[in-house]
Design an enzyme around this catalytic site. Structure first.
Site, short mmCIF file in Angstrom:
data_model
loop_
_atom_site.label_atom_id
_atom_site.label_comp_id
_atom_site.label_asym_id
_atom_site.label_seq_id
_atom_site.Cartn_x
_atom_site.Cartn_y
_atom_site.Cartn_z
N LYS A 60 -11.74 13.81 15.90
CA LYS A 60 -12.92 12.98 16.10
C LYS A 60 -13.69 12.86 14.78
CE LYS A 60 -14.97 12.93 20.02
NZ LYS A 60 -14.64 11.57 20.37
N GLU A 141 -15.78 13.46 38.06
CA GLU A 141 -16.60 12.32 38.46
C GLU A 141 -16.57 12.06 39.95
OE1 GLU A 141 -15.62 11.98 34.16
OE2 GLU A 141 -14.45 12.43 35.95
N ARG A 169 -12.80 7.12 38.13
CA ARG A 169 -12.30 8.34 38.80
C ARG A 169 -13.05 8.61 40.09
NH1 ARG A 169 -12.65 12.02 33.44
NH2 ARG A 169 -11.05 10.98 32.24
#
Length: 182
Positions: A60, A141, A169
């Protein structure tokens, strides 16, 4: 017997043997920052003409020093911000967090649920101010949505803070656990 021995030996050295057992071809891991290598892996995958998992490893913030040093803070960044190194002005998450603080202070029935997104949704400080009313359910989720439905049925006012990308999700739970029961 030889086939079993071969498969056993392969499983011992290949951690992704399960994928092959499911009929998938595994390619990787591939350095996602090496564009020619990544392109070659994708060409190989495309040429196979069958289901393939291409395992790509990335870092990242790669190539942008502030993001490499603080990947959480620079998780999502507007293009204009990358040139100056800092976001300017109030973000959507700032406005959301301020609004949630106001709602939580005004109504004891309000609770906030998020799925491993405290920082990204701006709720870290809100959770510090209201630790028993900001719930982080982890990467779940669907659970966040069903929990919110149950809390609402019990008289609370839940707010679910989830990136739209990940809300898929919890889509079935929105329909079956929230909308259909009312």
């Amino acid at each position: 017997l030889l086939r079993r021995l071969k498969m056993g030996a392969k499983a011992a050295v290949t951690p992704f043997m399960l994928l092959e057992e499911l009929g998938l071809t595994y390619l990787g891991p591939v350095d996602g920052h090496d564009i020619p290598l990544l392109e070659e892996a994708l060409r190989r995958a495309s040429a196979l003409r069958r289901p393939v998992v291409v395992h790509v490893l990335t870092q990242k913030g790669k190539g942008y020093a502030p993001a490499e040093a603080d990947p959480v803070r620079y998780h999502g960044l507007a293009p204009a911000c990358a040139t100056v190194g800092e976001a300017s002005g109030e973000t959507f998450s700032d406005v959301f967090a301020g609004t949630m603080k106001e709602l939580l202070a005004a109504d004891p029935r309000v609770v906030v649920i998020t799925a491993a997104m405290l920082d990204g949704t701006g709720l870290t400080e809100v959770a510090s101010a209201f630790p028993h009313r900001v719930l982080d359910v982890g990467i779940a989720e669907s659970h966040a949505v069903t929990l919110a439905g149950g809390l609402a049925a019990g008289g609370l006012r839940p707010v679910v803070a989830v990136y739209s990308t990940f809300l898929q999700r919890g889509f079935d739970q929105i329909l079956h656990d929230v909308c259909l029961p009312g």
